[in-house]
Design a protein around this motif. Structure first.
Motif, PDB file in Angstrom:
ATOM      1  N   LEU A  56     -37.054-142.780  56.767  1.00 27.00           N
ATOM      2  CA  LEU A  56     -37.104-143.249  58.154  1.00 27.00           C
ATOM      3  C   LEU A  56     -36.985-142.084  59.139  1.00 27.00           C
ATOM      4  O   LEU A  56     -37.733-141.997  60.123  1.00 27.00           O
ATOM      5  CB  LEU A  56     -35.993-144.262  58.398  1.00 27.00           C
ATOM      6  N   GLN A  57     -36.063-141.176  58.875  1.00 27.41           N
ATOM      7  CA  GLN A  57     -35.849-140.056  59.786  1.00 27.41           C
ATOM      8  C   GLN A  57     -37.053-139.126  59.840  1.00 27.41           C
ATOM      9  O   GLN A  57     -37.389-138.597  60.899  1.00 27.41           O
ATOM     10  CB  GLN A  57     -34.585-139.289  59.383  1.00 27.41           C
ATOM     11  N   GLN A  58     -37.723-138.938  58.700  1.00 25.41           N
ATOM     12  CA  GLN A  58     -38.911-138.086  58.669  1.00 25.41           C
ATOM     13  C   GLN A  58     -40.014-138.615  59.575  1.00 25.41           C
ATOM     14  O   GLN A  58     -40.866-137.855  60.038  1.00 25.41           O
ATOM     15  CB  GLN A  58     -39.421-137.973  57.229  1.00 25.41           C
ATOM     16  N   ARG A  59     -39.995-139.912  59.826  1.00 29.86           N
ATOM     17  CA  ARG A  59     -41.016-140.535  60.681  1.00 29.86           C
ATOM     18  C   ARG A  59     -40.491-140.833  62.077  1.00 29.86           C
ATOM     19  O   ARG A  59     -41.162-141.503  62.870  1.00 29.86           O
ATOM     20  CB  ARG A  59     -41.520-141.822  60.004  1.00 29.86           C
ATOM     21  N   GLY A  60     -39.303-140.380  62.368  1.00 26.41           N
ATOM     22  CA  GLY A  60     -38.736-140.578  63.702  1.00 26.41           C
ATOM     23  C   GLY A  60     -38.362-142.017  63.998  1.00 26.41           C
ATOM     24  O   GLY A  60     -38.231-142.410  65.157  1.00 26.41           O
ATOM     25  N   ALA A  61     -38.182-142.814  62.962  1.00 26.95           N
ATOM     26  CA  ALA A  61     -37.864-144.232  63.152  1.00 26.95           C
ATOM     27  C   ALA A  61     -36.403-144.407  63.561  1.00 26.95           C
ATOM     28  O   ALA A  61     -35.500-143.802  62.977  1.00 26.95           O
ATOM     29  CB  ALA A  61     -38.149-145.004  61.875  1.00 26.95           C
ATOM     30  N   LYS A  62     -36.184-145.246  64.549  1.00 28.98           N
ATOM     31  CA  LYS A  62     -34.828-145.552  65.001  1.00 28.98           C
ATOM     32  C   LYS A  62     -34.548-147.052  64.990  1.00 28.98           C
ATOM     33  O   LYS A  62     -33.473-147.487  64.625  1.00 28.98           O
ATOM     34  CB  LYS A  62     -34.609-144.984  66.408  1.00 28.98           C
ATOM     35  N   LYS A  63     -35.545-147.830  65.390  1.00 27.08           N
ATOM     36  CA  LYS A  63     -35.386-149.285  65.473  1.00 27.08           C
ATOM     37  C   LYS A  63     -35.970-149.912  64.211  1.00 27.08           C
ATOM     38  O   LYS A  63     -37.164-149.802  63.945  1.00 27.08           O
ATOM     39  CB  LYS A  63     -36.100-149.816  66.717  1.00 27.08           C
ATOM     40  N   VAL A  64     -35.106-150.571  63.429  1.00 29.87           N
ATOM     41  CA  VAL A  64     -35.493-151.050  62.099  1.00 29.87           C
ATOM     42  C   VAL A  64     -35.284-152.554  62.001  1.00 29.87           C
ATOM     43  O   VAL A  64     -34.239-153.085  62.405  1.00 29.87           O
ATOM     44  CB  VAL A  64     -34.669-150.346  61.005  1.00 29.87           C
ATOM     45  N   LEU A  65     -36.267-153.230  61.432  1.00 26.65           N
ATOM     46  CA  LEU A  65     -36.151-154.653  61.124  1.00 26.65           C
ATOM     47  C   LEU A  65     -36.000-154.804  59.622  1.00 26.65           C
ATOM     48  O   LEU A  65     -36.911-154.486  58.858  1.00 26.65           O
ATOM     49  CB  LEU A  65     -37.393-155.408  61.617  1.00 26.65           C
ATOM     50  N   ASP A  66     -34.848-155.281  59.197  1.00 20.36           N
ATOM     51  CA  ASP A  66     -34.566-155.530  57.783  1.00 20.36           C
ATOM     52  C   ASP A  66     -34.894-156.994  57.520  1.00 20.36           C
ATOM     53  O   ASP A  66     -34.109-157.886  57.849  1.00 20.36           O
ATOM     54  CB  ASP A  66     -33.091-155.234  57.500  1.00 20.36           C
ATOM     55  N   VAL A  67     -36.066-157.259  56.919  1.00 21.67           N
ATOM     56  CA  VAL A  67     -36.536-158.640  56.800  1.00 21.67           C
ATOM     57  C   VAL A  67     -36.000-159.363  55.567  1.00 21.67           C
ATOM     58  O   VAL A  67     -36.220-160.565  55.409  1.00 21.67           O
ATOM     59  CB  VAL A  67     -38.088-158.714  56.796  1.00 21.67           C
ATOM     60  N   ALA A  68     -35.343-158.636  54.679  1.00 19.44           N
ATOM     61  CA  ALA A  68     -34.755-159.239  53.478  1.00 19.44           C
ATOM     62  C   ALA A  68     -33.305-158.777  53.378  1.00 19.44           C
ATOM     63  O   ALA A  68     -32.899-158.123  52.422  1.00 19.44           O
ATOM     64  CB  ALA A  68     -35.545-158.847  52.232  1.00 19.44           C
ATOM     65  N   THR A  69     -32.526-159.139  54.356  1.00 18.41           N
ATOM     66  CA  THR A  69     -31.170-158.613  54.506  1.00 18.41           C
ATOM     67  C   THR A  69     -30.287-158.906  53.306  1.00 18.41           C
ATOM     68  O   THR A  69     -29.459-158.082  52.910  1.00 18.41           O
ATOM     69  CB  THR A  69     -30.527-159.211  55.772  1.00 18.41           C
TER      70      THR A  69
END
Length: 275
Positions: A56-69
């Protein structure tokens, strides 16, 4: 008042039960209450390391949706690492357990009950990343359901977002039989998670716990290349598939595959690959 079911019911012929909606009845209260014994949060955190955070960090992702919590393992880990997380699941029992697990660790999970096939009806906004982990995609029995769910994941992502989806190595199970080291995903002591019946359209898993309780899940045995092809057909531009986690991706027969699917289109992008 919610009536809590204490027994699973597959009817007189359990291996004939092959419907997507069955998962809503499978995760009964007594099963969910034991689920974390199967995972063992501490052992699984050690086995994963920072694999998902780094992707996630390598792609600069900050806002994450966990669809199978599920019971909240990845939502909690990502929140602790500083990500902005929304936690969704189709099972209210799982969401309640996830919220409880988060609260015990000083976190308030933002939970949403949502069916993937209509995800964007219940979950709003755009996300840098969607994660679908814990072999959850295997609950979808119809190809139309799988395509619809992937399209919903795609629509929930920003233009340069990424989907991370994992699955059991069903190729190995279907072609050579079941063999698992239980090192990476299911790390609980004295817990068994093994297929009781397998054919091209069903993997019926049996879960045994230390207190001798037994539960089952009926799942569709997804082949790795089939999942990659579906992702491509839905619109994902580049797919990299790992075997287990980064540290062990060269082993011949991993227990799990992890697909990292990029939505972003780049000129000169290499063909989808495997690691």
């Amino acid at each position: 008042m919610i009536v809590q079911k204490q027994q699973q019911n597959y009817g007189p012929n359990p291996v004939a039960v092959r419907q997507t909606d069955k998962y809503k009845e499978e995760y009964i209260t007594s099963f969910v209450a034991r689920w974390d014994q199967l995972i063992n949060w501490e052992a699984r955190a050690r086995s994963e390391g920072r694999f998902f955070m780094e992707v996630l960090q390598q792609r600069g992702a900050k806002k994450v949706l966990d669809v199978a919590t599920g019971t909240g393992f990845h939502s909690v880990r990502l929140l602790q690492a500083g990500f902005d997380v929304v936690s969704a699941d189709g099972s209210p029992e799982m969401l309640a357990k996830a919220f409880e697990n988060g609260r015990r660790r000083g976190l308030i999970l933002r939970t949403v009950q949502a069916d993937w096939r209509w995800l964007n009806r219940d979950v709003h906004g755009k996300y840098d990343a969607v994660i679908c982990l814990g072999n959850s995609f295997t609950h979808l029995f119809a190809e139309n359901d799988r395509r619809k769910a992937l399209a919903e994941f795609y629509a929930a992502l920003r233009h340069d977002g990424v989907l991370i989806l994992d699955q059991r190595n069903y190729d190995q199970i279907l072609d050579s039989g079941f063999s698992s080291k239980h090192i990476y995903y299911y790390c609980g002591d004295n817990v068994k998670a093994e297929p009781e019946y397998v054919d091209d359209g069903l993997a019926r898993f049996r879960y045994e716990f230390p207190d001798e309780s037994v539960f089952h899940l009926n799942m569709y045995p997804l082949r790795k290349n089939y999942v990659r092809q579906l992702m491509t057909e839905v619109g994902f531009q580049q797919i990299t598939t790992y075997g287990d986690f980064q540290e062990t991706h060269h082993q011949h027969t991993p227990d799990f595959f992890i697909h990292v699917a990029e939505k972003k289109y780049e000129l000169g992008t290499k063909n989808p690959g495997e690691i």
